[in-house]
Write a protein that holds these residues in place. Structure first.
Motif, PDB file in Angstrom:
ATOM      1  N   ILE A  52       0.787  -1.298   0.129  1.00 45.32           N
ATOM      2  CA  ILE A  52      -0.201   0.042  -0.048  1.00 45.32           C
ATOM      3  C   ILE A  52       0.761   1.350  -0.019  1.00 45.32           C
ATOM      4  N   LYS A  75      -1.255  -7.934  -2.211  1.00 43.81           N
ATOM      5  CA  LYS A  75      -2.564  -7.741  -1.238  1.00 43.81           C
ATOM      6  C   LYS A  75      -3.422  -9.067  -1.376  1.00 43.81           C
ATOM      7  N   ARG A  84      -5.216  -2.183  16.152  1.00 43.75           N
ATOM      8  CA  ARG A  84      -6.275  -1.641  16.321  1.00 43.75           C
ATOM      9  C   ARG A  84      -7.820  -2.664  15.973  1.00 43.75           C
ATOM     10  N   SER A  86      -9.043  -4.248  13.397  1.00 43.58           N
ATOM     11  CA  SER A  86      -9.997  -3.677  12.391  1.00 43.58           C
ATOM     12  C   SER A  86     -11.369  -4.368  12.166  1.00 43.58           C
ATOM     13  N   TYR A 104     -12.917 -10.913   0.228  1.00 43.65           N
ATOM     14  CA  TYR A 104     -11.852 -11.736  -0.313  1.00 43.65           C
ATOM     15  C   TYR A 104     -12.482 -12.582  -1.201  1.00 43.65           C
TER      16      TYR A 104
ATOM     17  N   GLU B 206     -14.617   4.957   9.197  1.00 45.73           N
ATOM     18  CA  GLU B 206     -13.613   4.049   8.970  1.00 45.73           C
ATOM     19  C   GLU B 206     -12.248   4.576   9.047  1.00 45.73           C
ATOM     20  N   LYS B 207     -12.167   5.904   8.692  1.00 45.33           N
ATOM     21  CA  LYS B 207     -10.844   6.257   8.965  1.00 45.33           C
ATOM     22  C   LYS B 207     -10.509   6.623  10.554  1.00 45.33           C
ATOM     23  N   HIS B 209     -12.040   4.930  13.058  1.00 44.38           N
ATOM     24  CA  HIS B 209     -11.829   3.458  13.819  1.00 44.38           C
ATOM     25  C   HIS B 209     -10.498   2.707  13.169  1.00 44.38           C
ATOM     26  N   GLY B 210      -9.876   3.317  12.362  1.00 41.65           N
ATOM     27  CA  GLY B 210      -8.730   2.597  11.799  1.00 41.65           C
ATOM     28  C   GLY B 210      -9.288   1.453  10.832  1.00 41.65           C
ATOM     29  N   THR B 211     -10.420   1.231  10.548  1.00 42.00           N
ATOM     30  CA  THR B 211     -10.839  -0.009   9.791  1.00 42.00           C
ATOM     31  C   THR B 211     -10.430   0.391   8.248  1.00 42.00           C
ATOM     32  N   GLU B 213      -7.703   1.006   7.315  1.00 40.74           N
ATOM     33  CA  GLU B 213      -6.368   0.336   7.150  1.00 40.74           C
ATOM     34  C   GLU B 213      -6.401  -1.016   6.322  1.00 40.74           C
ATOM     35  N   GLN B 214      -7.394  -1.870   7.213  1.00 41.20           N
ATOM     36  CA  GLN B 214      -7.625  -3.143   6.829  1.00 41.20           C
ATOM     37  C   GLN B 214      -8.258  -3.162   5.288  1.00 41.20           C
ATOM     38  N   LEU B 215      -9.020  -2.102   4.975  1.00 43.59           N
ATOM     39  CA  LEU B 215      -9.752  -2.235   3.553  1.00 43.59           C
ATOM     40  C   LEU B 215      -8.634  -1.914   2.763  1.00 43.59           C
ATOM     41  N   ASN B 216      -7.679  -1.151   2.838  1.00 46.83           N
ATOM     42  CA  ASN B 216      -6.550  -0.671   2.080  1.00 46.83           C
ATOM     43  C   ASN B 216      -5.678  -1.705   1.683  1.00 46.83           C
ATOM     44  N   VAL B 217      -5.590  -2.606   2.700  1.00 42.53           N
ATOM     45  CA  VAL B 217      -4.621  -3.758   2.681  1.00 42.53           C
ATOM     46  C   VAL B 217      -5.351  -4.878   2.031  1.00 42.53           C
ATOM     47  N   SER B 218      -6.780  -5.223   2.085  1.00 40.20           N
ATOM     48  CA  SER B 218      -7.315  -6.054   1.136  1.00 40.20           C
ATOM     49  C   SER B 218      -7.074  -5.852   0.037  1.00 40.20           C
ATOM     50  N   SER B 219      -7.816  -6.382  -0.940  1.00 41.33           N
ATOM     51  CA  SER B 219      -7.626  -6.193  -2.446  1.00 41.33           C
ATOM     52  C   SER B 219      -8.747  -5.419  -3.052  1.00 41.33           C
ATOM     53  N   VAL B 220      -9.520  -4.644  -2.141  1.00 36.25           N
ATOM     54  CA  VAL B 220     -10.671  -3.774  -2.453  1.00 36.25           C
ATOM     55  C   VAL B 220      -9.747  -2.584  -3.007  1.00 36.25           C
ATOM     56  N   SER B 375      -4.079   7.152   0.320  1.00 41.13           N
ATOM     57  CA  SER B 375      -3.584   5.935   0.986  1.00 41.13           C
ATOM     58  C   SER B 375      -2.299   5.337   0.761  1.00 41.13           C
TER      59      SER B 375
END
Lengths: 310, 378
Positions: A52, A75, A84, A86, A104, B206-207, B209-211, B213-220, B375
């Motif tokens: 990222i 990714k 945190r 998530s 996924y 989402e920003k 709560h930090g969630t 981050e998780q979405l950015n790392v996923s393939s979304v 991001s």
């Protein structure tokens, strides 16, 4: 086989060099500890390895793909869990699992199997409909790990996964990490708890963006700290430390709970030197003086102290 | 691609359904605004307070006063006794208009056959209302003049008819009801507020709560994320639009003259372009507070002041006319008025539709670009 190969990875933000030309390799299926103080460049490195954040120079091959050229493939092949956790607190356990499974692209039997697996490892069987926000921290942490690896990635990055969790949950969590590693998943983990670092197969330590030590915990303790470590149990440890620092046989001092750890040099002969100074000259009661095997903490404090003295 | 977007949309829907307060606000605030604005914002000038100082006290003066007060616009709030009271009633707002009939009123007309002067003092604080009051007074006195002239000529045995008689008909809104004119603007205002604020908050959450981050790392990817996250709010905003039209019909008699289907399609386009403004705000904000402030600022004022909702854009200075393009409400109001009041088809407003689409596309592209950059560096 290596699942992560990092080559001269560098990231600059303007003039600030966050990650400075680091290289290392992570073996397939091992638990790899990534250590460093806050601001040492750990998060930046993880972000680059997760595809990222583009590196300024250098590259890393993660799960067979270059983070520079194919970040999207990277990714797809990794899992990531941050400190945190998530998860969405206003969704139920099952809704959280379904969401990440959907992200996924899991479906059918695979989805069912993985859902069962996540519920099992999080100890949440038959509790699918609980609101995630109502779960205790330790359970949330396990659920977060479960959702992070719901797509069975070959590599999982855990960024300080145990911060803010009680010691018993932490111990259980590490058992989970061991299971993952045994089933062939590479676990790349950062932590502040050095006793946790002892559980890792291999460790690297970075400071100010530079790699300063690497190896397995045992090697680190013997290769990077050649001097003896003396543990002193005495009254008034702070005063005692001030006194001992001035002695020529003491290289470094640090406080561990009620005890003092001294890194000593060749001028150190035996414990009478310490007892003479503390109890005879300064009236500080000394209970015990022992030579000990260094902990990782001793090693890292020694390494980081030397750095700051440079 | 589609599956991931659906997964995100589903999740967002659940957030919304579980957040009862937000849901309540999103559904009831629009109706609340519609009712309040519908009844309160009204430019019809009616029930004008008229004070009379009749120094003549003759039949003729009384019949003149009668002819004014017999229209529905005026009612006589007080009869004054002397000049000194005029200032008092105007100061106290006990009269919006004072008519002063001189003591020689009937004498001049009936005996001397001269022009009699009648003084009207109009409260000019509200310039708009004052102009309207003046025109009512004008019409009333012209009618009285004609009636009088007719009588005088009749006594002389001459048939008198005015040479030109005007027959104005107000097209589209024959009764000149301001609600009919205002409801389209209200719909535009309410929809933009509801959709921009809700969408801008959702991504920022989402920003916070930090969630994210998780979405950015996923393939979304960013498009899947932004589309999936705004989908539920588009649905709710569309539901709001239907609700407003229904309430507008029940409470304010606002009937859609044109095609309902066309209206709904246009509404959807408008909601989409509002949502992309919301996404843009969400992307550039770092906290819900900032997002809320920006969203309110970007929607409320422009959609009331610059959209042509209340103030006609044509009367604004050229530079302000250019600034009015910052709100999609401006274009949508033209479309709404065309369909609801005039009942015309797309040929009458296709240019506005293009503006709307351009507006939405522009903000969405900028939002995606900014999001990708963010991001990648944060």
């Amino acid at each position: 086989m290596y699942s992560i190969e990092v080559n001269n990875l560098t990231k600059k933000f303007g003039k600030f060099i966050s990650v400075n030309n680091i290289s290392f390799k992570v073996k397939e299926g091992e638990i790899f500890g990534f250590l460093g103080a806050n601001g040492a460049g750990k998060s930046t490195t993880i972000r680059m390895l997760c595809g990222i954040l583009a590196p300024t120079s250098g590259d890393a091959i993660v799960g067979g793909y270059s983070v520079l050229k194919h970040p999207d493939e990277v990714k797809l092949n990794i899992g990531y869990m941050s400190q945190r956790f998530s998860l969405y607190n206003d969704l139920t356990v099952e809704e959280n699992i379904n969401f990440f499974a959907g992200v996924y692209g899991l479906k059918g039997k695979l989805l069912d199997d993985r859902k069962k697996w996540v519920l099992k490892i999080a100890n949440l069987n038959n509790k699918e409909n609980l609101l995630t926000g109502s779960l205790p921290g330790g359970i949330k942490q396990r659920l977060a790990l479960g959702t992070a690896v719901i797509h069975k990635p070959k590599i999982v990055f855990l960024d300080e996964p145990t911060s803010g969790v009680d010691p018993i949950s932490r111990r259980g969590f590490w058992e989970l990490i061991n299971d993952l590693s045994e089933s062939g998943t590479t676990v790349f983990v950062t932590t502040h708890y050095l006793e946790e670092a002892e559980f890792c197969n291999n460790i690297i330590l970075i400071d100010a963006g530079k790699l300063i030590a690497e190896g397995n915990p045992k090697d680190l303790k013997t290769n990077y700290l050649l001097n003896d470590i003396i543990e002193v149990e005495c009254d008034n440890a702070v005063k005692a430390m001030e006194l001992l620092e001035k002695e020529n046989f003491v290289e470094e001092t640090s406080i561990f709970g009620n005890n003092l750890h001294l890194i000593v040099n060749n001028f150190y002969k035996d414990k009478t030197q310490i007892k003479l100074l503390l109890s005879d000259k300064n009236n500080i009661r000394v209970n015990r003086v022992d030579k000990i095997v260094p902990t990782l903490e001793d090693v890292f404090i020694h390494l980081l102290d030397n750095k700051t003295n440079d | 691609m589609i599956r991931r977007t659906i997964a995100i949309g589903k999740k967002e829907f659940k957030h919304l359904l579980r957040d009862k307060r937000l849901l309540f606000v999103m559904i009831f605030l629009p109706i609340f605004l519609l009712v309040i604005f519908g009844y309160a914002v009204n430019f019809d000038v009616k029930n004008i307070q008229l004070s009379v100082l009749d120094k003549d006290q003759s039949n003729l003066s009384r019949s003149f006063i009668n002819s004014i007060s017999s229209s529905n616009y005026f009612y006589i709030s007080s009869y004054l006794k002397n000049d000194s009271e005029i200032k008092y009633v105007l100061d106290k707002k006990e009269a919006q208009v004072v008519v002063v009939i001189p003591s020689n009123f009937s004498e001049r007309i009936e005996k001397k056959k001269e022009t009699a002067q009648v003084q009207f003092l109009i409260d000019g604080v509200d310039g708009n209302a004052a102009t309207i009051i003046k025109s009512y007074v004008d019409i009333a006195s012209i009618k009285f003049n004609q009636k009088l002239q007719k009588e005088i000529f009749a006594k002389l045995g001459v048939k008198f008819e005015p040479l030109i008689s005007l027959e104005p008909i107000f097209w589209f809104n024959p009764d000149l009801q301001t609600t009919k004119f205002l409801i389209p603007g209200l719909i535009a205002m309410i929809l933009i507020i509801a959709s921009v604020i809700s969408v801008s908050l959702s991504l920022v959450k989402e920003k916070e709560h930090g969630t994210i981050e998780q979405l950015n790392v996923s393939s979304v990817n960013s498009v899947e994320l932004l589309v999936g996250k705004s989908a539920p709010y588009i649905v709710v905003a569309f539901f709001d639009a239907l609700l407003i039209l229904f309430v507008g019909y029940v409470l304010f008699d606002v009937v859609v003259k044109g095609s309902m289907i066309l209206l709904l399609i246009m509404t959807l386009v408008y909601i989409l372009s509002s949502v992309s403004l919301g996404i843009f705000i969400s992307v550039i904000s770092t906290s819900q507070q900032i997002a809320f402030t920006l969203a309110t600022f970007a929607t409320l004022l422009p959609s009331v002041i610059l959209s042509g909702f209340v103030f006609p854009i044509e009367s604004m200075p050229p530079i302000v006319q250019i600034i009015t393009n910052i709100t999609p409400a401006k274009f949508f109001i033209v479309i709404l008025r065309s369909i609801i009041i005039k009942g015309v088809g797309i040929e009458a407003f296709w240019d506005q539709l293009l503006y709307l689409i351009a507006f939405g596309t522009l903000f969405l592209i900028v939002a995606v670009v900014v999001y990708k950059n963010d991001s990648a560096t944060a």
